[in-house]
Write a protein that holds these residues in place. Sequence first.
Motif, short mmCIF file in Angstrom:
data_model
loop_
_atom_site.label_atom_id
_atom_site.label_comp_id
_atom_site.label_asym_id
_atom_site.label_seq_id
_atom_site.Cartn_x
_atom_site.Cartn_y
_atom_site.Cartn_z
N ASP A 188 0.81 -1.22 0.00
CA ASP A 188 0.00 0.00 0.00
C ASP A 188 0.84 1.27 0.00
OD1 ASP A 188 -2.24 -1.64 0.13
OD2 ASP A 188 -2.33 -1.55 2.32
N GLU A 189 2.10 1.16 0.37
CA GLU A 189 2.98 2.33 0.47
C GLU A 189 3.86 2.55 -0.76
OE1 GLU A 189 4.27 2.79 4.98
OE2 GLU A 189 4.68 0.78 4.19
N ILE A 190 3.94 1.57 -1.65
CA ILE A 190 4.88 1.64 -2.76
C ILE A 190 4.61 2.82 -3.68
CG2 ILE A 190 5.70 0.45 -4.83
CD1 ILE A 190 5.46 -2.16 -3.26
N LYS A 191 3.35 3.04 -4.04
CA LYS A 191 3.02 4.12 -4.97
C LYS A 191 3.53 5.47 -4.46
CE LYS A 191 -0.85 6.23 -7.41
NZ LYS A 191 -2.29 6.17 -7.68
N GLY A 192 3.22 5.80 -3.22
CA GLY A 192 3.66 7.07 -2.64
C GLY A 192 5.16 7.14 -2.48
N PHE A 193 5.78 6.02 -2.11
CA PHE A 193 7.22 5.96 -1.96
C PHE A 193 7.91 6.29 -3.29
CE2 PHE A 193 11.14 3.43 -2.23
CZ PHE A 193 11.86 3.98 -1.18
N LEU A 194 7.45 5.68 -4.37
CA LEU A 194 8.05 5.93 -5.68
C LEU A 194 7.82 7.36 -6.15
CD1 LEU A 194 7.21 2.57 -7.49
CD2 LEU A 194 9.45 3.34 -6.68
N GLN A 195 6.66 7.90 -5.85
CA GLN A 195 6.36 9.28 -6.26
C GLN A 195 7.34 10.27 -5.64
OE1 GLN A 195 2.21 9.64 -5.24
NE2 GLN A 195 1.56 9.07 -7.31
N LYS A 196 7.82 10.00 -4.43
CA LYS A 196 8.79 10.89 -3.78
C LYS A 196 10.06 11.03 -4.60
CE LYS A 196 9.64 9.06 0.14
NZ LYS A 196 9.99 8.66 1.52
N TYR A 197 10.36 10.04 -5.42
CA TYR A 197 11.59 10.03 -6.22
C TYR A 197 11.33 10.27 -7.70
CZ TYR A 197 13.29 8.21 -1.87
OH TYR A 197 13.58 8.07 -0.54
N GLY A 198 10.10 10.67 -8.03
CA GLY A 198 9.78 11.02 -9.41
C GLY A 198 9.41 9.84 -10.29
N PHE A 199 9.07 8.72 -9.69
CA PHE A 199 8.66 7.54 -10.45
C PHE A 199 7.16 7.31 -10.29
CE2 PHE A 199 13.15 6.72 -9.72
CZ PHE A 199 13.55 6.21 -10.94
N ALA A 200 6.57 6.65 -11.27
CA ALA A 200 5.15 6.28 -11.21
C ALA A 200 5.06 4.75 -11.21
CB ALA A 200 4.40 6.84 -12.41
N GLN A 201 4.28 4.23 -10.30
CA GLN A 201 4.07 2.78 -10.26
C GLN A 201 3.19 2.37 -11.43
OE1 GLN A 201 2.70 1.13 -6.50
NE2 GLN A 201 1.35 -0.23 -7.63
N ARG A 202 3.66 1.43 -12.22
CA ARG A 202 2.87 0.94 -13.35
C ARG A 202 2.25 -0.40 -13.05
NH1 ARG A 202 6.65 2.74 -18.28
NH2 ARG A 202 6.41 4.97 -17.99
N TYR A 203 2.97 -1.25 -12.34
CA TYR A 203 2.49 -2.59 -12.01
C TYR A 203 2.90 -2.93 -10.60
CZ TYR A 203 2.39 -2.94 -17.10
OH TYR A 203 2.16 -2.71 -18.42
N LEU A 204 2.10 -3.77 -9.97
CA LEU A 204 2.44 -4.33 -8.67
C LEU A 204 1.97 -5.78 -8.70
CD1 LEU A 204 3.44 -4.05 -5.74
CD2 LEU A 204 1.10 -3.45 -5.14
N ILE A 205 2.91 -6.67 -8.69
CA ILE A 205 2.59 -8.10 -8.69
C ILE A 205 2.99 -8.64 -7.33
CG2 ILE A 205 3.02 -10.33 -9.78
CD1 ILE A 205 3.78 -8.72 -12.33
N SER A 206 2.03 -9.18 -6.60
CA SER A 206 2.30 -9.66 -5.26
C SER A 206 2.73 -11.13 -5.28
CB SER A 206 1.06 -9.52 -4.38
OG SER A 206 0.08 -10.46 -4.79
N TYR A 207 3.26 -11.56 -4.16
CA TYR A 207 3.64 -12.96 -4.02
C TYR A 207 2.43 -13.86 -4.24
CZ TYR A 207 5.60 -17.23 -2.07
OH TYR A 207 6.02 -18.52 -1.89
N ALA A 208 1.28 -13.46 -3.71
CA ALA A 208 0.06 -14.25 -3.90
C ALA A 208 -0.31 -14.35 -5.38
CB ALA A 208 -1.09 -13.62 -3.10
N ASP A 209 -0.10 -13.27 -6.15
CA ASP A 209 -0.37 -13.32 -7.60
C ASP A 209 0.49 -14.36 -8.28
OD1 ASP A 209 -2.15 -11.16 -7.43
OD2 ASP A 209 -0.57 -9.69 -7.82
N LEU A 210 1.73 -14.52 -7.83
CA LEU A 210 2.66 -15.45 -8.45
C LEU A 210 2.35 -16.90 -8.11
CD1 LEU A 210 5.96 -13.45 -7.93
CD2 LEU A 210 4.58 -13.63 -10.02
N GLN A 211 1.50 -17.13 -7.13
CA GLN A 211 1.18 -18.49 -6.73
C GLN A 211 0.00 -19.06 -7.51
OE1 GLN A 211 3.37 -20.01 -4.63
NE2 GLN A 211 4.33 -18.04 -5.05
#
Length: 99
Positions: free
Chosen positions: A73-96
């Motif tokens: 839940d924090e990744i999007k905001g974390f990346l924005q602080k450094y000028g990046f935009a989150q495009r994808y988020l694949i979780s461990y559960a998704d990979l299973q």
Amino acid sequence: PTFFIAEGVTMYLSPEHVSRWLRDMRSSCTHAVSCIFTAVPDHQNNSVGLAGLLRRFSQSFYNETFRWGISPDEIKGFLQKYGFAQRYLISYADLQKRY
């Protein structure tokens, strides 16, 4: 355009080194920059039960230490602080799941 891959790396870095890596990527590239990296969920609060015991045992056996983690839940905001935009988020559960 530049594309960085840091798969299986960031969890072993300190929070300061992860921040520096993102800042350096942004400042070193004059054109478009993208990255893919592993963001382990906060391991400090995710080390309970059998899974936590196995993780701690495995890390101890291989002399590995996770130093950085972040909630999905924090990744999007974390990346924005450094000028990046989150495009994808694949979780461990998704990979299973079967594809």
